[in-house]
Write an enzyme that holds these catalytic residues in place. Structure first.
Site, PDB file in Angstrom:
ATOM      1  N   LYS A 105       0.830  -1.207   0.000  1.00 43.36           N
ATOM      2  CA  LYS A 105       0.000   0.000   0.000  1.00 43.36           C
ATOM      3  C   LYS A 105       0.874   1.270   0.000  1.00 43.36           C
ATOM      4  O   LYS A 105       2.083   1.194   0.163  1.00 43.36           O
ATOM      5  CB  LYS A 105      -0.946  -0.014   1.210  1.00 43.36           C
TER       6      LYS A 105
HETATM    7  C1  LIG Z   1      -9.959  -3.025  -1.836  1.00 40.76           C
HETATM    8  C2  LIG Z   1      -9.308  -3.759  -0.710  1.00 40.76           C
HETATM    9  N1  LIG Z   1      -9.990  -3.944   0.425  1.00 40.76           N
HETATM   10  C3  LIG Z   1      -9.457  -4.577   1.481  1.00 40.76           C
HETATM   11  C4  LIG Z   1      -8.184  -5.068   1.438  1.00 40.76           C
HETATM   12  C5  LIG Z   1      -7.645  -5.810   2.611  1.00 40.76           C
HETATM   13  O1  LIG Z   1      -6.574  -5.128   3.209  1.00 40.76           O
HETATM   14  P1  LIG Z   1      -5.682  -5.850   4.324  1.00 40.76           P
HETATM   15  O2  LIG Z   1      -4.717  -6.727   3.612  1.00 40.76           O
HETATM   16  O3  LIG Z   1      -5.017  -4.727   5.061  1.00 40.76           O
HETATM   17  O4  LIG Z   1      -6.609  -6.614   5.189  1.00 40.76           O
HETATM   18  C6  LIG Z   1      -7.419  -4.912   0.278  1.00 40.76           C
HETATM   19  C7  LIG Z   1      -6.065  -5.444   0.220  1.00 40.76           C
HETATM   20  O5  LIG Z   1      -5.365  -5.418  -0.746  1.00 40.76           O
HETATM   21  C8  LIG Z   1      -8.004  -4.249  -0.830  1.00 40.76           C
HETATM   22  O6  LIG Z   1      -7.322  -4.092  -1.971  1.00 40.76           O
END
Ligand SMILES: Cc1ncc(COP(=O)(O)O)c(C=O)c1O
Length: 404
Positions: free
Chosen positions: A202
């Site tokens: 990210k």
């Molecule tokens: C659109 C979206 N939502 C949620 C997530 C989940 O994030 P995390 O890995 O921090 O749980 C991601 C992860 O890439 C994502 O791209």
């Protein structure tokens, strides 16, 4: 298409990964300081990170959690989403957005996106039923979706909103940061929260981690309690002079808290975030300029009332102009030692969602057409100008070699 850059011959010597974090000496020193402090789990650095995140986004409350997924789950739980409820979300998202709805026994109602890859407000409106409880808009790639339209719909139908801002730390919509209080002031009756991701790829990272923001004090308190076993007191205070041994469990909570080790990274990544975004925007402009006017490559659609922080730079291939498909295009990039990716396989095309909720190809045509032709190019601050030129050159070379 513009003329090719002067770069060394492709393939490159070294593989260019699709994404890489940029961790500096400040982050490393802060992590070491945490390790030496004797306090490695949720504690003072998490508090500091939360407070600085609130200042950055313009949110009254920030709650650091172990991931964006945990944040989305915590928010939906605290907002009372459960069995029998329907939650509307775009199909062009990472599976986590939909999975958390399923975890709560609710039904994910997947809707189509527009050509800008963002959830289509008209599709939201069309999907509302008496069982609809919440909307989960996703700020795809780091550009905001049409929040004013979405909140107007939510307010009209008495729905809550949990924004999936996994890609959107630093993104603005009509001059306000995603996750800020502003929409709560505009819709005081509407309950809402926003969840961010600090996963490794990210725009800023804590390795794994996330943050939830909300203007709603009561919701913030409920989420804080839920995120740490449902205990009525912050566990970390139990072992300091500030706390006592006593706590009560007021709900069957989760273990979603962030560690001080992660927060140590986050504090410094947040300070560098605007600089990271500037570089991402610069590289995105170079891509835009290189592919302007191309009959094969379509650059991302941008809106003037929203900044784009380019977590992703997703192009669309005009497959009618090519003799190869998107998968072969990726293989060719890979042969030139350039990483790329696809965001996303629409949720409704995954077997689980077909089997359990009856979705099939043909249901959400715009997202499907996007999926067939979309390709995310490498874009991150540790890339050099030379890396960017290599990507441009490789895309142009493949496009002209396989032109119909
Ligand atoms: C659109 C979206 N939502 C949620 C997530 C989940 O994030 P995390 O890995 O921090 O749980 C991601 C992860 O890439 C994502 O791209």
């Amino acid at each position: 298409m513009q003329t090719m850059m002067q770069t060394e011959a492709l393939p490159r010597e070294n593989f260019l990964p699709f994404a890489l974090p940029l961790i500096g000496e400040e982050e490393i020193a802060e992590v070491v300081d945490t390790l030496r402090s004797g306090w490695v789990t949720t504690g003072p650095k998490v508090k500091r990170f939360e407070s600085e995140f609130s200042s950055y986004t313009g949110a009254s409350n920030s709650l650091a959690v172990s991931s964006c997924t945990a944040g989305l789950h915590t928010a939906l739980t605290a907002l009372g989403v459960g069995p029998g409820d329907e939650v509307i979300l775009p199909t062009l998202t990472f599976c986590a957005t939909a999975n958390v709805v399923v975890h709560l026994g609710a039904r994910p109602v997947l809707v189509d996106v527009g050509l800008d890859f963002q959830i289509d407000p008209a599709a939201i409106e069309a999907a509302i039923t008496p069982r609809t409880r919440a909307i989960m808009p996703v700020h795809y790639a780091g550009q905001a979706c049409d929040l004013d339209a979405i909140y107007a719909i939510a307010a009209q139908h008495g729905l809550t909103v949990v924004e999936d801002a996994a890609h959107a730390v630093g993104t603005t919509y009509r001059g306000t940061k995603i996750g800020a209080d502003r929409l709560s002031a505009q819709y005081p009756e509407l309950r809402r929260a926003t969840a961010f991701s600090f996963y490794a790829n990210k725009n800023m990272t804590t390795g794994e981690g996330g943050m939830i923001t909300t203007a709603d004090e009561e919701l913030a308190h409920e989420m804080r309690v839920l995120s740490l076993h449902g205990m009525s007191k912050d566990a970390w205070k139990r072992y300091t002079n500030a706390g006592s041994w006593f706590y009560e469990v007021v709900s069957a909570g989760y273990k979603n808290n962030m560690t001080d080790i992660a927060a140590a990274l986050g504090i410094h990544q947040l300070r560098r975030l605007n600089g990271f975004i500037q570089v991402r925007r610069h590289f995105a402009r170079l891509y835009d300029e290189a592919f302007a006017g191309s009959e094969v490559v379509q650059t991302p659609i941008k809106h003037d009332d929203r900044n784009h922080v380019y977590h992703l730079y997703a192009i669309r291939l005009n497959l009618e102009q090519l003799t190869i498909d998107r998968a072969a295009f990726i293989d060719q990039l890979s042969e030139m030692k350039i990483g790329s990716s696809v965001h996303f396989i629409p949720v409704h095309l995954h077997p689980f969602y077909g089997e359990h909720f009856g979705y099939q190809r043909g249901d959400l045509p715009c997202a499907e057409a996007i999926y067939d032709s979309i390709l995310s190019l490498p874009l991150y601050p540790s890339m050099s100008r030379r890396d960017v030129d290599d990507v441009i050159n490789a895309v142009q070379q493949i496009a002209s070699t396989h032109r119909r």
